[in-house]
Scaffold this active site. Sequence first.
Site, PDB file in Angstrom:
ATOM      1  N   GLU A 168     -20.694   5.347  22.618  1.00 36.86           N
ATOM      2  CA  GLU A 168     -19.280   5.150  22.878  1.00 36.86           C
ATOM      3  C   GLU A 168     -19.169   4.259  24.110  1.00 36.86           C
ATOM      4  OE1 GLU A 168     -15.184   7.745  23.373  1.00 36.86           O
ATOM      5  OE2 GLU A 168     -17.010   8.502  24.312  1.00 36.86           O
ATOM      6  N   CYS A 194      -9.886   7.199  23.533  1.00 34.18           N
ATOM      7  CA  CYS A 194     -10.772   7.908  22.615  1.00 34.18           C
ATOM      8  C   CYS A 194     -10.407   7.622  21.165  1.00 34.18           C
ATOM      9  CB  CYS A 194     -10.738   9.416  22.872  1.00 34.18           C
ATOM     10  SG  CYS A 194      -9.158  10.191  22.477  1.00 34.18           S
TER      11      CYS A 194
END
Length: 499
Positions: free
Chosen positions: A382, A281
């Site tokens: 993402e 992340c």
Amino acid sequence: MKTVNHWIGGKTVEGASGNYGPVTDPATGEVTTQVALASADEVDSAVAVAKEAFLTWGQSSLAARTKVLFAYRALLDANRDAIADLIVAEHGKVHSDALGEVARGMEIVELACGITVQLKGELSTSVSSRVDVSSIRQPIGVVAGITPFNFPAMVPMWMFPLAVACGNTFILKPSEKDPSASTLLAQLASEAGLPAGVLNVVHGDKVAVDALLAHPGIAAVSFVGSTPIARHIHTTASANGKRVQALGGAKNHMLVLPDADLDAAADAAVSAAYGSAGERCMAISAVVAVGAIGDTLVEKIRERAEKIKIGPGNDPLSEMGPLITAAHRDKVASYVTGAAAQGADVVLDGTGYTVEGNENGHWIGLSLLDNVKTDSDAYRDEIFGPVLCVLRAETYEEGVALINASPFGNGTAIFTRDGGAARRFQLEIEAGMVGVNVPIPVPVGYHSFGGWKDSLFGDHHVYGNDGIHFYTRGKVVTTRWPDPSDAPGGVDLGFPRNH
């Protein structure tokens, strides 16, 4: 076939639901393990065990808690390789990366060992005549952690060491894709002396998650995962009266100014974009090149990326391993195959990559996309894989505006030799974690980790002071002990005042 069962009440508990999920070795594509998937009733049983344990653990001394934590830290240190081996086998990352994950998780255990200092209260004496006021923090009860596949040891250790150090009991629901490391963490905690029921591991899928979010016996929920799921966790758990910290997705940018050391910037971009196959992340997934340096920077990145060795995580020569599942591999590849049609220049195409002898593994090579448009899928989403997007900006101001326009605000970095520009950047950028010539600005354990905007739902970041505050609640005590010589004060219906 190996079976991973629950860990409840200090012992292994076989799944009662009869439902099991497959666990795959990403390097071979073979199903090597099955994991029990808990029903709502099994979650309820785990909560009952944790609730019973809280009656004693929540009243235990700080000395007793820290004794266990110091012993736990020693056991983690002695079992680093064993934990890393499980991560490699089920996640696929290379062994050195897995060891790094364990080390970063241990930082939070070390922070928890010092909880005696972190939980010190405050005292104000004589705020009024013979009146003292103190502030203390107390545990909140049974708390739960729902953690992702990409860091099966580190992210759980972001949560439960602080939670139990504060006097809470904990239920961990790790990813069902790589569950073994979390179970070993709990077993080692028990070996260190953590009482039965204080740390429990319940494996499962959405059924188990939903049961935790709705359970009235759960006081708080910590989560790390994608933004859509983080939003669901926050909304659902809050609606059920729980305290929530839900960390979501990211699109981390690296702004490279014309005065930057381009070799250092290229090294950092490759390391931060492709480490752990981009399944981080905090991975850098977008580089914003300012001014005329773009072509040179892209070429330097390409030269380095082409030399990265991809292979099984247990091969010491491998620098990057496979992705977690074949489905995820195919999704990541789709962003590369569709990039040119959306205006990008495909400098490196990692799709179709295989490793000889492990052709069924979830392999993908490194991809580098240049001149990426902000309205393209590769930029907006993402990707969570080894795909680096390069965007161009004419000025520092244009670059900052581009980054701040992203709905994500997890982490970002600037590469420059200009201290004034760096100072402006850290104040003007809209992100929770900022690096200056540091590509992955993950804070050390005694500072807190968390983003802004769609990268965080809730008021508290994880670990550090934020984590301690999340797992405790404040109480203020006002005390007056009259002097024996005091005359009776009598009844006074007026508003209380200090004098």
